[in-house]
Design an enzyme around this catalytic site. Sequence first.
Site, PDB file in Angstrom:
ATOM      1  N   SER A   2      29.978  46.065  42.832  1.00 16.59           N
ATOM      2  CA  SER A   2      29.804  47.389  42.137  1.00 16.59           C
ATOM      3  C   SER A   2      28.754  48.141  42.893  1.00 16.59           C
ATOM      4  O   SER A   2      28.029  47.712  43.602  1.00 16.59           O
ATOM      5  CB  SER A   2      29.077  46.876  40.758  1.00 16.59           C
ATOM      6  OG  SER A   2      28.885  48.193  40.146  1.00 16.59           O
ATOM      7  N   TYR A  54      22.948  42.989  34.880  1.00 15.34           N
ATOM      8  CA  TYR A  54      24.083  43.189  35.669  1.00 15.34           C
ATOM      9  C   TYR A  54      23.798  43.563  37.144  1.00 15.34           C
ATOM     10  O   TYR A  54      24.397  43.139  38.081  1.00 15.34           O
ATOM     11  CB  TYR A  54      24.984  44.194  34.944  1.00 15.34           C
ATOM     12  CG  TYR A  54      26.354  44.608  35.664  1.00 15.34           C
ATOM     13  CD1 TYR A  54      27.320  43.882  35.297  1.00 15.34           C
ATOM     14  CD2 TYR A  54      26.493  45.948  36.413  1.00 15.34           C
ATOM     15  CE1 TYR A  54      28.585  44.322  35.900  1.00 15.34           C
ATOM     16  CE2 TYR A  54      27.661  46.241  37.010  1.00 15.34           C
ATOM     17  CZ  TYR A  54      28.697  45.526  36.798  1.00 15.34           C
ATOM     18  OH  TYR A  54      29.949  45.862  37.069  1.00 15.34           O
TER      19      TYR A  54
HETATM   20  P1  NAD Z   1      37.529  44.254  32.514  1.00 17.35           P
HETATM   21  O1  NAD Z   1      36.799  43.983  31.339  1.00 17.35           O
HETATM   22  O2  NAD Z   1      38.704  45.285  32.357  1.00 17.35           O
HETATM   23  O3  NAD Z   1      37.995  42.952  33.065  1.00 17.35           O
HETATM   24  C1  NAD Z   1      37.098  41.911  33.478  1.00 17.35           C
HETATM   25  C2  NAD Z   1      37.997  40.488  33.578  1.00 17.35           C
HETATM   26  O4  NAD Z   1      37.136  39.335  33.657  1.00 17.35           O
HETATM   27  C3  NAD Z   1      38.907  40.399  32.223  1.00 17.35           C
HETATM   28  O5  NAD Z   1      40.219  39.996  32.653  1.00 17.35           O
HETATM   29  C4  NAD Z   1      38.201  39.446  31.712  1.00 17.35           C
HETATM   30  O6  NAD Z   1      38.864  38.680  30.765  1.00 17.35           O
HETATM   31  C5  NAD Z   1      37.599  38.551  33.040  1.00 17.35           C
HETATM   32  N1  NAD Z   1      36.525  37.793  32.706  1.00 17.35           N
HETATM   33  C6  NAD Z   1      35.213  37.836  32.032  1.00 17.35           C
HETATM   34  N2  NAD Z   1      34.209  36.668  31.814  1.00 17.35           N
HETATM   35  C7  NAD Z   1      35.265  35.408  32.466  1.00 17.35           C
HETATM   36  C8  NAD Z   1      35.167  34.323  32.599  1.00 17.35           C
HETATM   37  N3  NAD Z   1      33.953  33.687  31.985  1.00 17.35           N
HETATM   38  N4  NAD Z   1      36.058  33.633  33.294  1.00 17.35           N
HETATM   39  C9  NAD Z   1      37.321  34.209  33.766  1.00 17.35           C
HETATM   40  N5  NAD Z   1      37.616  35.650  33.395  1.00 17.35           N
HETATM   41  C10 NAD Z   1      36.480  36.197  32.969  1.00 17.35           C
HETATM   42  O7  NAD Z   1      36.631  44.816  33.746  1.00 17.35           O
HETATM   43  P2  NAD Z   1      37.091  45.730  34.965  1.00 17.35           P
HETATM   44  O8  NAD Z   1      36.372  47.012  34.996  1.00 17.35           O
HETATM   45  O9  NAD Z   1      38.468  45.500  35.354  1.00 17.35           O
HETATM   46  O10 NAD Z   1      35.919  44.747  35.949  1.00 17.35           O
HETATM   47  C11 NAD Z   1      36.531  43.923  36.854  1.00 17.35           C
HETATM   48  C12 NAD Z   1      35.415  43.765  37.765  1.00 17.35           C
HETATM   49  O11 NAD Z   1      34.993  44.885  38.399  1.00 17.35           O
HETATM   50  C13 NAD Z   1      33.926  43.155  37.242  1.00 17.35           C
HETATM   51  O12 NAD Z   1      33.442  42.243  38.136  1.00 17.35           O
HETATM   52  C14 NAD Z   1      33.010  44.305  37.195  1.00 17.35           C
HETATM   53  O13 NAD Z   1      31.879  44.252  37.222  1.00 17.35           O
HETATM   54  C15 NAD Z   1      33.545  45.172  38.318  1.00 17.35           C
HETATM   55  N6  NAD Z   1      33.302  46.572  38.297  1.00 17.35           N
HETATM   56  C16 NAD Z   1      33.989  47.378  37.598  1.00 17.35           C
HETATM   57  C17 NAD Z   1      33.743  48.755  37.517  1.00 17.35           C
HETATM   58  C18 NAD Z   1      34.483  49.667  36.587  1.00 17.35           C
HETATM   59  O14 NAD Z   1      34.061  51.050  36.487  1.00 17.35           O
HETATM   60  N7  NAD Z   1      35.511  49.455  35.719  1.00 17.35           N
HETATM   61  C19 NAD Z   1      32.690  49.331  38.314  1.00 17.35           C
HETATM   62  C20 NAD Z   1      32.085  48.386  39.237  1.00 17.35           C
HETATM   63  C21 NAD Z   1      32.573  46.869  39.129  1.00 17.35           C
END
Ligand code: NAD
Length: 261
Positions: A145, A158
């Site tokens: 991130s 986080y």
């Molecule tokens: P999201 O909530 O849409 O998806 C997260 C996914 O992780 C979901 O499919 C959820 O079921 C899965 N998950 C959560 N806990 C789990 C576990 N214990 N075992 C297996 N799967 C699990 O979020 P996203 O935005 O798609 O995030 C994906 C990644 O990108 C994450 O690591 C998040 O920190 C990172 N991220 C997202 C953003 C953003 O703005 N969306 C920004 C920076 C980083």
Amino acid sequence: MYKDLKNKVAVVTGGSKGIGRAVAERFGKEQMRVVVNYNSDAQQAAEAVQAIEAQGGQAVSVHGDVSSEAGVQGLLDAAVQQFGRLDVWVNNAGMEIKSPTHELSLADWNKVITINETGVFLGAKAALNYFKAHHQSGNIINMSSVHEQIPWPTFASYAAAKGGVKLFTQTIAMEYAKDGIRVNGIGPGAINTPINAEKFADKAQYDQTVAMVPMNRIGKPEEVAAGAAWLASAESSYVTGITLFIDGGMTLYPAFKDGQG
Ligand code: NAD
């Protein structure tokens, strides 16, 4: 399209929605074979599989909690049983809990660290063991991130987890470079996924976030997936240990954008 990705086998954790889903579907477009991991949403994982197959890839959805060694092993086993090998492992699963740090419970701290950081360790360990045992090169991508770099008050667990992912990525990139195993991170900025749905539904919060992005817009999951495809492909063959920020410039100190300071 990256021709070398065709038929390669990938595991994508948290592949049922958001960024993970976009990565899984992009891999499908690359004609890869994909293990789509989910923890709670079987239906969405099944839809991801259908979408990948519709693009000419192959896929299977597999339940597993990334914070459990057995859950992660199940993903590796599925890749080998269904598709005969492993080439790319994407540690994408993640979640966040907002709380003033002095009120954050130990249970919530542990949950965020366990899924976001320990889950990355367990996934990477499984992939490394597979690559080492088969004397093959391999590719690991860790979804970090912008908050591996930017402090984030009320999200200390986080930010701590993502900061840990950064140095874990760099460390194992160095440790296994000699084995032909590349390890890189991706640092998304503000991306339109379910994790942000509530925040972005509120216009004031949406506008506040956009104001922190020099490119003046929220990113799309597909724009993050494009970076994952490049890192997975041989086009990035001399790249290891980086974080590829896909953030519209969010890490560029946007408060200085009009020459302030
Ligand atoms: P999201 O909530 O849409 O998806 C997260 C996914 O992780 C979901 O499919 C959820 O079921 C899965 N998950 C959560 N806990 C789990 C576990 N214990 N075992 C297996 N799967 C699990 O979020 P996203 O935005 O798609 O995030 C994906 C990644 O990108 C994450 O690591 C998040 O920190 C990172 N991220 C997202 C953003 C953003 O703005 N969306 C920004 C920076 C980083």
